[in-house]
Design a protein around this motif. Structure first.
Motif, PDB file in Angstrom:
ATOM      1  N   MET A 322      29.269  59.477  34.266  1.00  0.00           N
ATOM      2  CA  MET A 322      28.425  58.294  34.404  1.00  0.00           C
ATOM      3  C   MET A 322      29.192  56.986  34.186  1.00  0.00           C
ATOM      4  N   GLU A 331      26.074  57.479  42.033  1.00  0.00           N
ATOM      5  CA  GLU A 331      26.592  58.439  41.051  1.00  0.00           C
ATOM      6  C   GLU A 331      27.648  59.339  41.701  1.00  0.00           C
ATOM      7  N   LYS A 336      26.204  66.272  39.817  1.00  0.00           N
ATOM      8  CA  LYS A 336      25.101  67.219  40.045  1.00  0.00           C
ATOM      9  C   LYS A 336      25.593  68.554  40.598  1.00  0.00           C
ATOM     10  N   TRP A 341      20.744  68.122  34.456  1.00  0.00           N
ATOM     11  CA  TRP A 341      20.173  67.481  33.280  1.00  0.00           C
ATOM     12  C   TRP A 341      18.825  66.894  33.677  1.00  0.00           C
ATOM     13  N   ASP A 342      18.270  66.066  32.857  1.00  0.00           N
ATOM     14  CA  ASP A 342      16.917  65.568  33.085  1.00  0.00           C
ATOM     15  C   ASP A 342      16.931  64.382  34.049  1.00  0.00           C
ATOM     16  N   TYR A 343      17.111  64.679  35.322  1.00  0.00           N
ATOM     17  CA  TYR A 343      17.039  63.638  36.351  1.00  0.00           C
ATOM     18  C   TYR A 343      15.891  63.986  37.309  1.00  0.00           C
ATOM     19  N   ALA A 346      15.234  67.534  39.199  1.00  0.00           N
ATOM     20  CA  ALA A 346      16.163  68.548  38.692  1.00  0.00           C
ATOM     21  C   ALA A 346      15.487  69.913  38.637  1.00  0.00           C
TER      22      ALA A 346
END
Length: 511
Positions: A322, A331, A336, A341-343, A346
């Protein structure tokens, strides 16, 4: 023509025969009865076909669950890096959580299988020269075996260190087995010799599709360069890697093609372990009806989706991704492809991330087959996504490192570092001094190669493994074992070998 994996399937039982010929000893019976139809070291190595079969028996030791089908990948390599934080389950992943004992079963399985690679390779190296056959193909067979022996010794040494024997000769008596531990210098000299012999043995730079998975001249150059790099022979390593920069290998456009079934043996691949499935097989090493697939998915898959202890990805890895964006202010696409993760949107296998996980969770994505419902959906070795041992992006970064250390901040090093970044539209780095470029290369190895088993060896060769784990205990928050400097850099010698070899001592840190 059969592919290499099909040959392995056909001759899978031969590796047992060759290993027994090499390593079975005992008292002679009162009466020796000879079965003229039985294979032995005299009547087997008699023609070109048997030379080929003997070589395939060496390859057959690589994709098994005891070797790079599971133990030598997820547990011995991925779990030991600081990019992941494994949950402890000593009977299974002790090597990955620095909790292995000299009798740890998973360690012993990998030890036995990787030494079987050496044993069968030694038979080819010493028996094939005497066979009357086409000299060009004979040279290639020996070169492939030299590569495979050097390859096995690379993993043996960097897993157990200078505490184990270096086997290079045929074994004809118990005295041949009972060797003392070899030094680091002896291991490296042997690896260099084997990879040079493989490089110069008449192998093609790349094999055709019918022979994917065989050791090639390109693979030998890459492994030789890697061995030189690990010894900090910077100029020699850079020279060797430079031979691979002539366009015969290239980065594939889609980064994720390096970790799925559809992208196996692509233009970026120099050497990968070939999986042929055998979903109806069982647990075990080479020989017999055993698994030869990606069984290590269970060791890195998100908890709740695997029967094994699992791992998390450490926060610092996500933070590193990041910290930079693409030329289009997006990004880094490798993020990915590497983790989940918490996107928004997801998914974990076929479920929304939020079903079982929260904002602080970071899980492995790379290599996992999220089209399934869980890691062992359809059986443990469900995936045929080959284990990529060396790919061209790794060669570019190793070349950049060697060139930078030899000629600090050089334009050549910068160009190859930026080549890796350009594939995913990350901005080029400007000119840098040696220290800044060293740090940039090390960071890029994380972005490009995380969860591929390189990180542990990188920490080890840079001499920073102890500092990293001792100074950052949160990177092993899921494990109960603290890293001990001077001990956990290498695994203990399997106790059975110490007990049966009067010339071999246990690694002093584990006594």
């Amino acid at each position: 023509m059969k592919t290499l994996s099909k040959y392995i399937h056909t001759y899978r039982n031969l590796v047992v025969v060759l290993f027994v010929l090499l390593s079975t000893f005992g008292c002679k019976p009162e009466l020796d009865l000879v079965n003229p139809n039985a294979l032995n070291s005299v009547n087997f190595w008699s023609n070109a076909e048997e030379a080929e079969q003997g070589l395939i028996a060496v390859y057959a030791t690589l994709p098994t669950v005891h070797s790079f089908g599971r133990m030598g990948t997820g547990i011995m390599l991925i779990q030991r890096g600081d990019d992941v934080d494994p949950y402890e389950l000593e009977a299974v992943n002790g090597p990955g959580t620095f909790a292995a004992s000299p009798t740890q079963p998973r360690m012993n399985e990998f030890w036995s299988e990787i030494n079987k690679t050496v044993s069968t390779a030694n038979q080819v190296i010493h028996r094939v020269p005497d066979i009357d056959m086409d000299e060009t193909r004979k040279s290639q067979i020996i070169a492939e075996a030299r590569f495979l022996r050097g390859f096995a010794h690379f993993y043996i040494f960097h897993t157990w260190g200078p505490h184990v024997p270096l086997y290079k000769n045929l074994i004809t008596s118990t005295e041949d087995i009972q060797l003392p531990a070899a030094s680091a210098a002896e291991f490296y000299a042997s690896m260099e010799e084997d990879f040079r012999a493989a490089r110069d043995g008449g192998l093609p730079m790349k094999w055709d599709a019918d022979n994917y998975g065989r050791a090639s001249q390109g693979a030998a150059m890459a492994m030789l360069g890697k061995v030189l790099l690990y010894q900090e022979k910077w100029s020699e390593a850079a020279t060797e890697f430079a031979k691979l920069l002539d366009g015969q290998y290239s980065l594939v456009a889609n980064y994720e093609d390096n970790f799925n079934e559809s992208g196996v043996n692509n233009a970026e691949s120099l050497f990968e372990i070939q999986y042929d499935g055998n979903i109806n097989g069982g647990w075990g090493g080479s020989g017999g009806n055993n698994w030869r697939g990606q069984a290590w998915e269970n060791d890195i898959a998100p908890r709740l989706y695997t029967s094994q202890a699992s791992v998390d990805v450490n926060q610092w890895v996500l933070d590193l991704f990041m910290a930079q964006t693409t030329n289009g202010s997006l990004e880094d696409p490798r993020a990915k492809a590497t983790m989940v993760w918490d996107y928004p949107g997801a998914m974990v296998y076929q479920d929304p991330f939020s079903l079982n996980y929260g904002p602080s969770d970071i899980l492995v994505r790379k290599y996992l087959n999220f089209e399934h419902t869980r890691a062992d959906d359809g059986g443990w070795p469900a995936s045929l996504a080959n284990w990529r041992v060396i790919r061209y992006a790794d060669v570019l970064l190793m070349y950049a490192e060697a060139e930078n250390e030899a000629n600090g901040g050089s334009a050549n090093a910068l160009a190859r570092l930026n080549e890796v970044r350009q594939r995913v539209d990350m901005p080029d780095y400007p000119s840098m001094n040696q220290t800044d470029m060293r740090n940039a290369i090390r960071d890029e190895r994380v972005r490009e190669l995380s969860i591929e088993g390189h990180r542990w060896f990188d920490l080890l060769r840079w001499g920073i493994a102890a500092d990293i784990f001792i100074n950052n205990p949160e990177r092993r928050a899921n494990s109960v074992t603290d890293f001990v400097r001077g001990k956990h850099e290498y695994l203990p010698v399997p106790q059975v070998d110490v007990d049966n070899n009067p010339n071999l001592d246990q690694n002093p840190a584990y006594q």
